[in-house]
Design a protein around this motif. Structure first.
Motif, PDB file in Angstrom:
ATOM      1  N   GLY A  73       0.834  -1.197   0.000  1.00 15.82           N
ATOM      2  CA  GLY A  73       0.000   0.000   0.000  1.00 15.82           C
ATOM      3  C   GLY A  73       0.860   1.234   0.000  1.00 15.82           C
ATOM      4  N   SER A  74       0.784   2.028   1.055  1.00 19.62           N
ATOM      5  CA  SER A  74       1.612   3.226   1.166  1.00 19.62           C
ATOM      6  C   SER A  74       2.891   2.890   1.921  1.00 19.62           C
ATOM      7  CB  SER A  74       0.851   4.324   1.898  1.00 19.62           C
ATOM      8  OG  SER A  74       0.535   3.897   3.217  1.00 19.62           O
ATOM      9  N   GLY A  75       3.862   3.761   1.815  1.00 17.54           N
ATOM     10  CA  GLY A  75       5.112   3.533   2.522  1.00 17.54           C
ATOM     11  C   GLY A  75       6.024   4.733   2.443  1.00 17.54           C
ATOM     12  N   GLN A  76       7.019   4.710   3.294  1.00 19.67           N
ATOM     13  CA  GLN A  76       8.032   5.763   3.300  1.00 19.67           C
ATOM     14  C   GLN A  76       9.345   5.179   3.780  1.00 19.67           C
ATOM     15  OE1 GLN A  76       6.991   9.339   5.435  1.00 19.67           O
ATOM     16  NE2 GLN A  76       8.480  10.513   4.263  1.00 19.67           N
ATOM     17  N   LEU A  77      10.432   5.569   3.113  1.00 16.52           N
ATOM     18  CA  LEU A  77      11.772   5.131   3.463  1.00 16.52           C
ATOM     19  C   LEU A  77      12.681   6.346   3.582  1.00 16.52           C
ATOM     20  CD1 LEU A  77      12.136   2.129   0.976  1.00 16.52           C
ATOM     21  CD2 LEU A  77      11.865   1.948   3.463  1.00 16.52           C
ATOM     22  N   TYR A  78      13.689   6.218   4.440  1.00 15.09           N
ATOM     23  CA  TYR A  78      14.668   7.283   4.621  1.00 15.09           C
ATOM     24  C   TYR A  78      16.032   6.735   4.220  1.00 15.09           C
ATOM     25  CZ  TYR A  78      11.041   9.650   7.300  1.00 15.09           C
ATOM     26  OH  TYR A  78       9.868  10.257   7.687  1.00 15.09           O
ATOM     27  N   LEU A  79      16.762   7.507   3.430  1.00 14.85           N
ATOM     28  CA  LEU A  79      18.065   7.090   2.939  1.00 14.85           C
ATOM     29  C   LEU A  79      19.134   8.060   3.425  1.00 14.85           C
ATOM     30  CD1 LEU A  79      17.030   6.297  -0.741  1.00 14.85           C
ATOM     31  CD2 LEU A  79      17.590   4.605   1.019  1.00 14.85           C
ATOM     32  N   ASN A  80      20.133   7.526   4.116  1.00 14.72           N
ATOM     33  CA  ASN A  80      21.296   8.319   4.509  1.00 14.72           C
ATOM     34  C   ASN A  80      22.362   8.221   3.427  1.00 14.72           C
ATOM     35  OD1 ASN A  80      20.218   9.036   7.049  1.00 14.72           O
ATOM     36  ND2 ASN A  80      20.844   7.046   7.887  1.00 14.72           N
ATOM     37  N   TYR A  81      23.186   9.259   3.299  1.00 13.00           N
ATOM     38  CA  TYR A  81      24.222   9.263   2.261  1.00 13.00           C
ATOM     39  C   TYR A  81      25.379  10.138   2.719  1.00 13.00           C
ATOM     40  CZ  TYR A  81      21.873  13.691   1.219  1.00 13.00           C
ATOM     41  OH  TYR A  81      21.294  14.942   1.320  1.00 13.00           O
ATOM     42  N   ASN A  82      26.496  10.036   2.001  1.00  6.19           N
ATOM     43  CA  ASN A  82      27.693  10.812   2.302  1.00  6.19           C
ATOM     44  C   ASN A  82      27.538  12.223   1.743  1.00  6.19           C
ATOM     45  OD1 ASN A  82      30.227  11.896   2.669  1.00  6.19           O
ATOM     46  ND2 ASN A  82      31.331  10.209   1.694  1.00  6.19           N
ATOM     47  N   GLU A  83      27.377  13.172   2.619  1.00  2.28           N
ATOM     48  CA  GLU A  83      27.186  14.560   2.198  1.00  2.28           C
ATOM     49  C   GLU A  83      28.409  15.096   1.452  1.00  2.28           C
ATOM     50  OE1 GLU A  83      26.297  18.852   4.370  1.00  2.28           O
ATOM     51  OE2 GLU A  83      25.782  16.975   5.396  1.00  2.28           O
ATOM     52  N   GLN A  84      29.598  14.592   1.776  1.00  2.00           N
ATOM     53  CA  GLN A  84      30.806  15.030   1.085  1.00  2.00           C
ATOM     54  C   GLN A  84      30.827  14.561  -0.363  1.00  2.00           C
ATOM     55  OE1 GLN A  84      32.935  17.163   2.610  1.00  2.00           O
ATOM     56  NE2 GLN A  84      31.412  17.065   4.264  1.00  2.00           N
ATOM     57  N   ALA A  85      30.158  13.456  -0.631  1.00  2.80           N
ATOM     58  CA  ALA A  85      30.139  12.915  -2.002  1.00  2.80           C
ATOM     59  C   ALA A  85      29.085  13.585  -2.875  1.00  2.80           C
ATOM     60  CB  ALA A  85      29.892  11.407  -1.965  1.00  2.80           C
ATOM     61  N   PHE A  86      27.910  13.871  -2.297  1.00  4.87           N
ATOM     62  CA  PHE A  86      26.793  14.358  -3.104  1.00  4.87           C
ATOM     63  C   PHE A  86      26.333  15.765  -2.739  1.00  4.87           C
ATOM     64  CE2 PHE A  86      26.236   9.693  -2.508  1.00  4.87           C
ATOM     65  CZ  PHE A  86      26.590   9.315  -3.786  1.00  4.87           C
ATOM     66  N   GLY A  87      26.877  16.317  -1.672  1.00  5.72           N
ATOM     67  CA  GLY A  87      26.454  17.633  -1.236  1.00  5.72           C
ATOM     68  C   GLY A  87      25.260  17.543  -0.309  1.00  5.72           C
ATOM     69  N   PRO A  88      24.931  18.656   0.382  1.00  6.37           N
ATOM     70  CA  PRO A  88      23.791  18.651   1.307  1.00  6.37           C
ATOM     71  C   PRO A  88      22.477  18.751   0.564  1.00  6.37           C
ATOM     72  CG  PRO A  88      24.765  20.830   1.223  1.00  6.37           C
ATOM     73  CD  PRO A  88      25.630  19.948   0.365  1.00  6.37           C
ATOM     74  N   ASN A  89      21.418  18.230   1.166  1.00  2.00           N
ATOM     75  CA  ASN A  89      20.059  18.401   0.641  1.00  2.00           C
ATOM     76  C   ASN A  89      19.978  18.060  -0.853  1.00  2.00           C
ATOM     77  OD1 ASN A  89      20.438  20.976   2.797  1.00  2.00           O
ATOM     78  ND2 ASN A  89      18.694  19.622   3.145  1.00  2.00           N
ATOM     79  N   VAL A  90      20.191  16.797  -1.163  1.00  2.00           N
ATOM     80  CA  VAL A  90      20.287  16.383  -2.564  1.00  2.00           C
ATOM     81  C   VAL A  90      19.001  16.639  -3.342  1.00  2.00           C
ATOM     82  CG1 VAL A  90      22.123  14.676  -2.277  1.00  2.00           C
ATOM     83  CG2 VAL A  90      19.730  14.021  -1.831  1.00  2.00           C
ATOM     84  N   GLN A  91      17.859  16.565  -2.697  1.00  2.00           N
ATOM     85  CA  GLN A  91      16.614  16.839  -3.403  1.00  2.00           C
ATOM     86  C   GLN A  91      16.521  18.313  -3.781  1.00  2.00           C
ATOM     87  OE1 GLN A  91      14.306  15.447  -4.894  1.00  2.00           O
ATOM     88  NE2 GLN A  91      12.599  16.898  -4.952  1.00  2.00           N
ATOM     89  N   ALA A  92      16.765  19.192  -2.828  1.00  2.34           N
ATOM     90  CA  ALA A  92      16.669  20.626  -3.088  1.00  2.34           C
ATOM     91  C   ALA A  92      17.699  21.088  -4.112  1.00  2.34           C
ATOM     92  CB  ALA A  92      16.832  21.401  -1.784  1.00  2.34           C
ATOM     93  N   ASN A  93      18.858  20.419  -4.154  1.00  5.34           N
ATOM     94  CA  ASN A  93      19.937  20.837  -5.052  1.00  5.34           C
ATOM     95  C   ASN A  93      19.986  20.055  -6.351  1.00  5.34           C
ATOM     96  OD1 ASN A  93      21.087  22.908  -3.398  1.00  5.34           O
ATOM     97  ND2 ASN A  93      21.859  21.299  -2.040  1.00  5.34           N
ATOM     98  N   GLY A  94      18.944  19.280  -6.620  1.00  6.50           N
ATOM     99  CA  GLY A  94      18.869  18.576  -7.896  1.00  6.50           C
ATOM    100  C   GLY A  94      19.874  17.457  -8.065  1.00  6.50           C
ATOM    101  N   LYS A  95      20.312  16.843  -6.958  1.00  6.97           N
ATOM    102  CA  LYS A  95      21.317  15.770  -7.009  1.00  6.97           C
ATOM    103  C   LYS A  95      20.707  14.399  -6.768  1.00  6.97           C
ATOM    104  CE  LYS A  95      24.879  18.611  -7.385  1.00  6.97           C
ATOM    105  NZ  LYS A  95      25.741  18.652  -8.600  1.00  6.97           N
ATOM    106  N   PHE A  96      19.383  14.294  -6.820  1.00  5.29           N
ATOM    107  CA  PHE A  96      18.726  13.034  -6.480  1.00  5.29           C
ATOM    108  C   PHE A  96      17.528  12.805  -7.394  1.00  5.29           C
ATOM    109  CE2 PHE A  96      15.447  10.717  -4.029  1.00  5.29           C
ATOM    110  CZ  PHE A  96      16.140   9.536  -3.791  1.00  5.29           C
TER     111      PHE A  96
END
Length: 395
Positions: free
Chosen positions: A55-78
């Motif tokens: 049905g519905s769901g939600q997941l949280y993904l941690n990542y290396n900020e040094q590799a992809f930068g902060p806030n990957v969604q807001a910065n278009g990196k995801f």
């Protein structure tokens, strides 16, 4: 979390939704570095000890900020994708009237080094038919992160967040029991409360570069890694259509390494026995010590011409006091040039032109050559074909 997603979960819990301790495992699989080292991608899979309709769901993904930068969604990196064949890409109905069962694919930056993804469904669980989550791990969705410039050598450190606040956010599909629009208020789903997360399928190597180039008769493959963790070896594979692959060879990997490593492999006379083929494809299978593996991007060599030609040198080995006979053959009339190179590839004689031949024999006096290894190189005048043969001059 956006209000629409939050309200969906809250409503499912407060308006009659129940909870059930059922083992549900989410895993990251098929990780790979793509786009020449620009992206890190992975598939999310799901399985359960008891089958159910997602049905519905939600997941949280941690990542290396040094590799992809902060806030990957807001910065278009995801990018969060639901490809055909994935659970979240499910279509219901009959062609041409088919509809996406899942919708509201919401992405949020939870904190600077964590991103959340969520989903819910628009139609009742009866539209699905059979359970789409079973004991067999099944493709749920796909995620892609973009490296910061110069950061592709860093460990992505991608994994699920498993703290209590962020788990157990999976619900079975809502009713009613007949196919139609979903109604989670009258027919709520069940919250599953025994989530588990598996990030063990880590990429054996961080591949920084992989390339193939043609040199004379051979295809030369080179690649570089920025980091290796428990890597075993590389398998080099070749294809003439990009779909069917053959084993070429194996190159040992470093095992554990945190510095730049360079590798190479040569496919000698790569066109031989492939008459008429103009494009060859290559890829690496990067194998870990536990036998998990990932594939590199596919690289190709575009042959400049499909002229079927060959050269032969006789006698070989030869002696300085004798003459060396070179035969050039081609499937069509064309102009050729021939020259002798030393072992370092430097030209040591003037170019000999061979005009419009399908087969020609040249006789060269080689008593001025010192003992050693030489190369006879032939090429069409317009540069479409380049062939070499090794010549050994003995004392």
């Amino acid at each position: 979390m956006k209000f629409s997603s939050f309200f969906f979960f809250l409503a499912a819990l407060l308006l009659g939704g129940s909870s059930f301790a059922q083992d549900v495992t989410f895993s990251l699989q098929n990780p790979q570095i793509t786009n020449g080292g620009a992206n890190y991608e992975a598939d999310i899979y799901v399985s359960s000890n008891t089958g159910f309709k997602m049905g519905s769901g939600q997941l949280y993904l941690n990542y290396n900020e040094q590799a992809f930068g902060p806030n990957v969604q807001a910065n278009g990196k995801f990018v969060y994708l639901q490809p055909p064949g994935s659970i979240l890409g499910t279509l219901v109905g009959n062609p041409p009237f088919q509809f996406a069962f899942y919708q509201d694919f919401i992405v949020n930056d939870n904190i600077t080094d964590r991103v959340s993804i969520s989903w819910q469904h628009a139609f009742s669980e009866a539209c699905l038919g059979a359970n789409n989550v079973t004991s067999t791990s099944t493709f749920l969705a796909h995620v892609s992160f973009t490296f910061l410039p110069g950061a592709s050598s860093l460990d992505p450190e991608l994994c699920f967040e498993s703290a209590n606040l962020f788990v157990n956010q999976t619900f079975t599909a809502c009713g009613p029991p007949t196919c139609g629009n979903v109604n989670c208020f009258a027919n709520p789903g069940t919250q599953l409360t025994n989530d588990a997360y598996d990030c063990s399928a880590l990429l054996p190597v961080t591949l920084l570069q992989f390339g193939v180039h043609e040199q004379v008769d051979d295809a030369h493959l080179t690649w570089q890694t920025g980091q290796e963790t428990g890597s075993s070896h590389f398998v080099v594979e070749k294809s003439t259509n990009g779909h069917q692959w053959q084993y070429l060879g194996r190159v040992a990997a470093a095992g554990d390494s945190y510095t730049l490593r360079k590798y190479r492999f040569t496919d000698y006379r790569f066109r031989e026995n492939f008459a008429g083929v103009s494009t060859f494809y290559y890829r690496l299978r990067m194998v870990d010590l536990d036998e998990s593996f990932a594939y590199s991007d596919i690289e190709k060599v575009q042959v400049s011409s499909t002229i079927q030609s060959d050269i032969s040198v006789y006698p070989n080995p030869s002696a300085p006091a004798t003459q060396c006979q070179v035969t050039v053959t081609g499937a069509t009339n064309t102009d050729w040039t021939c020259q002798v190179l030393d072992a370092q590839g430097r030209s040591i004689n003037t170019v000999i032109n061979v005009a419009h031949v399908t087969a020609a024999t040249l006789t060269w006096q080689i008593n001025d050559l010192s003992p050693g290894v030489y190369w006879i190189r032939t090429q069409t005048v317009d540069g479409r074909q380049l062939l070499t043969r090794r010549l050994v001059v003995q004392r």
